[in-house]
Design a protein around this motif. Structure first.
Motif, mmCIF file in Angstrom:
data_model
loop_
_atom_site.group_PDB
_atom_site.id
_atom_site.type_symbol
_atom_site.label_atom_id
_atom_site.label_comp_id
_atom_site.label_asym_id
_atom_site.label_seq_id
_atom_site.Cartn_x
_atom_site.Cartn_y
_atom_site.Cartn_z
ATOM 1 N N SER A 1 0.814 -1.169 0.000
ATOM 2 C CA SER A 1 0.000 0.000 0.000
ATOM 3 C C SER A 1 0.846 1.216 0.000
ATOM 4 C CB SER A 1 -0.980 0.021 1.135
ATOM 5 O OG SER A 1 -0.607 0.863 2.161
ATOM 6 N N VAL A 2 0.181 2.383 -0.176
ATOM 7 C CA VAL A 2 0.905 3.632 -0.306
ATOM 8 C C VAL A 2 1.660 3.966 0.949
ATOM 9 C CG1 VAL A 2 -1.010 5.057 0.442
ATOM 10 C CG2 VAL A 2 0.695 6.000 -1.114
ATOM 11 N N SER A 3 1.159 3.549 2.105
ATOM 12 C CA SER A 3 1.846 3.875 3.345
ATOM 13 C C SER A 3 2.331 2.617 4.013
ATOM 14 C CB SER A 3 0.950 4.651 4.295
ATOM 15 O OG SER A 3 -0.076 3.832 4.770
ATOM 16 N N VAL A 4 3.618 2.428 4.005
ATOM 17 C CA VAL A 4 4.204 1.291 4.704
ATOM 18 C C VAL A 4 4.561 1.805 6.078
ATOM 19 C CG1 VAL A 4 5.988 -0.448 4.652
ATOM 20 C CG2 VAL A 4 5.084 0.479 2.544
ATOM 21 N N LEU B 1 8.051 16.037 -0.734
ATOM 22 C CA LEU B 1 9.119 15.043 -0.702
ATOM 23 C C LEU B 1 10.343 15.583 0.032
ATOM 24 C CD1 LEU B 1 9.667 12.152 -1.651
ATOM 25 C CD2 LEU B 1 10.662 13.104 -3.740
ATOM 26 N N GLN B 2 10.626 16.867 -0.147
ATOM 27 C CA GLN B 2 11.723 17.477 0.595
ATOM 28 C C GLN B 2 11.472 17.401 2.102
ATOM 29 O OE1 GLN B 2 11.843 21.420 -1.157
ATOM 30 N NE2 GLN B 2 13.484 20.826 -2.559
ATOM 31 N N GLN B 3 10.216 17.638 2.494
ATOM 32 C CA GLN B 3 9.853 17.544 3.905
ATOM 33 C C GLN B 3 9.974 16.105 4.414
ATOM 34 O OE1 GLN B 3 9.132 19.918 6.094
ATOM 35 N NE2 GLN B 3 9.341 21.569 4.600
ATOM 36 N N VAL B 4 9.597 15.153 3.570
ATOM 37 C CA VAL B 4 9.734 13.742 3.937
ATOM 38 C C VAL B 4 11.185 13.432 4.287
ATOM 39 C CG1 VAL B 4 9.644 11.368 3.065
ATOM 40 C CG2 VAL B 4 7.748 12.933 2.591
ATOM 41 N N PHE B 5 12.099 13.794 3.401
ATOM 42 C CA PHE B 5 13.512 13.495 3.633
ATOM 43 C C PHE B 5 14.055 14.269 4.835
ATOM 44 C CE2 PHE B 5 13.597 12.471 -1.095
ATOM 45 C CZ PHE B 5 13.552 11.111 -0.869
ATOM 46 N N ARG B 6 13.597 15.502 5.004
ATOM 47 C CA ARG B 6 14.075 16.314 6.135
ATOM 48 C C ARG B 6 13.722 15.649 7.466
ATOM 49 N NH1 ARG B 6 11.995 20.818 4.681
ATOM 50 N NH2 ARG B 6 13.909 21.603 3.752
ATOM 51 N N ILE C 1 9.194 10.450 12.246
ATOM 52 C CA ILE C 1 8.834 9.421 11.272
ATOM 53 C C ILE C 1 7.461 9.715 10.677
ATOM 54 C CG2 ILE C 1 8.143 7.007 11.018
ATOM 55 C CD1 ILE C 1 10.317 6.263 13.049
ATOM 56 N N TYR C 2 6.487 10.019 11.537
ATOM 57 C CA TYR C 2 5.113 10.155 11.034
ATOM 58 C C TYR C 2 4.793 11.556 10.522
ATOM 59 C CZ TYR C 2 4.595 5.385 12.097
ATOM 60 O OH TYR C 2 4.776 4.027 12.071
ATOM 61 N N ILE C 3 5.586 12.546 10.899
ATOM 62 C CA ILE C 3 5.505 13.813 10.160
ATOM 63 C C ILE C 3 5.907 13.555 8.714
ATOM 64 C CG2 ILE C 3 6.470 16.130 9.896
ATOM 65 C CD1 ILE C 3 6.810 16.213 12.943
ATOM 66 N N ALA C 4 6.976 12.769 8.527
ATOM 67 C CA ALA C 4 7.406 12.414 7.169
ATOM 68 C C ALA C 4 6.326 11.642 6.436
ATOM 69 C CB ALA C 4 8.699 11.598 7.238
ATOM 70 N N VAL C 5 5.718 10.661 7.108
ATOM 71 C CA VAL C 5 4.656 9.877 6.466
ATOM 72 C C VAL C 5 3.483 10.769 6.091
ATOM 73 C CG1 VAL C 5 2.939 8.065 6.868
ATOM 74 C CG2 VAL C 5 5.309 7.699 7.561
ATOM 75 N N HIS D 1 3.528 13.998 5.352
ATOM 76 C CA HIS D 1 3.919 14.769 4.159
ATOM 77 C C HIS D 1 3.893 13.893 2.908
ATOM 78 C CE1 HIS D 1 4.897 18.682 5.771
ATOM 79 N NE2 HIS D 1 5.674 18.165 6.705
ATOM 80 N N PHE D 2 4.349 12.649 3.039
ATOM 81 C CA PHE D 2 4.347 11.732 1.899
ATOM 82 C C PHE D 2 2.919 11.519 1.383
ATOM 83 C CE2 PHE D 2 4.052 7.376 0.219
ATOM 84 C CZ PHE D 2 5.024 7.409 -0.769
#
Length: 303
Positions: A14-17, A154-159, A124-128, A130-131
């Motif tokens: 799924s889109v969110s692992v 995506l930049q926020q995800v990596f940050r 971790i979940y701030i990144a998720v 944003h993703f």
């Protein structure tokens, strides 16, 4: 389904692992933490049960019930909103409703509230979040508006993943999510090196059944079929009743050219259709029919 869906339809994931569960593998301090032997987090048993239904068992109606039950608890873990967004996505991946974006934003906002207490899982979940928000923009806002928004997200995800990595680079939850994301990018973008995310999933990610599942998808897409089959077989050993893993094994057979061997695995997945979203069942049936036509054509040409 087209290659652009890559890791949604073809990973059986799924889109969110974003969550997993193991059961007796866990230490007793916080029995609900599905990721860690050491330093377990305060994740509720109800949340763990929702995650088990989603990822270990592959029973989406049960997962939806468990998620709704867990969302009624006083303290809601951000992982639940991510799972809820994923369930909405799976209902109709081509037409995402605003409800998907709402749950994506709730994932991010709940994680932001957690970050001072637990900077690892908060980031971790701030990144998720944003993703997921980026996925919605890319799908629903068109190329002109959607692509810049998605790239910014995506930049926020990596940050935020980098911030989580600074807390604990070997954390299993971080590495299962980051490993999936990085391997997805490495197998879909030119000049990318997949070896680092492969190592991440092999060495640090947990639980093992989900790490092996991600490796099976990555090896399949890299045309490393022997390794893909070994990984999917191990995932099946750990989760023998999950129809999505059966479907994944069928895909590996198809991609390796052994369509005849794929048919029983498609059929085993389809026999458990009540557990799966309707769109995914239709996709499995389409791929099974395509494989059958090729097998029939090959047999006819050999007569």
């Amino acid at each position: 389904m087209s290659k652009q869906f890559g890791w949604r339809s073809r990973l059986g994931g799924s889109v969110s692992v974003v969550a997993i569960a193991l059961g007796t593998w866990l230490t007793p301090a916080w029995a609900g933490d599905p990721f860690r032997r050491e330093n377990p987090r305060n994740i509720s048993d109800t949340t763990e049960q929702a995650f088990e239904a989603f990822f270990r068992v592959g029973n989406y109606p049960l997962a939806a019930q468990q998620v709704e039950l867990a969302l009624s608890e006083a303290s809601v873990d951000p992982i639940l909103y991510a799972m809820r967004a994923s369930l909405v996505y799976l209902e109709d991946p081509d037409n995402l409703p605003s409800e998907f974006k709402d749950y994506a934003t709730l994932t991010r906002s709940r994680a932001e509230a957690l970050v001072n207490q637990d900077p690892l899982r908060g980031n971790i979940y701030i990144a998720v979040g944003h993703f997921l928000e980026g996925a919605y923009a890319l799908k629903n806002e068109g190329m002109v508006r959607g692509v810049p928004t998605a790239l910014s997200k995506l930049q926020q995800v990596f940050r935020h993943l980098d911030r989580a990595t600074a807390v604990d680079p070997e954390d299993p939850e971080l590495n299962i999510i980051k490993g999936y994301m990085d391997l997805m990018l490495a197998t879909n973008l030119p000049f990318s090196n997949p070896e680092r995310p492969i190592e991440r999933l092999q060495t640090y990610a947990a639980p093992e059944y989900l790490a092996k599942r991600g490796l099976a998808v990555g090896f399949r897409d890299l045309n490393r079929f022997e390794e893909a089959m070994a990984a999917v077989d191990r995932s099946l050993e750990l989760t023998p009743e999950n129809p999505e893993i059966m479907y994944l094994k069928a895909q590996i057979y198809v991609d390796s050219g052994d369509r005849a061997s794929s048919l029983p695995w498609f059929d085993r997945a389809l026999a458990m259709r009540e557990q799966l979203p309707a769109e995914l069942v239709r996709q499995i049936q389409r791929e099974r029919d395509q494989a059958q036509r090729r097998v029939d054509a090959e047999q006819a040409s050999n007569r």
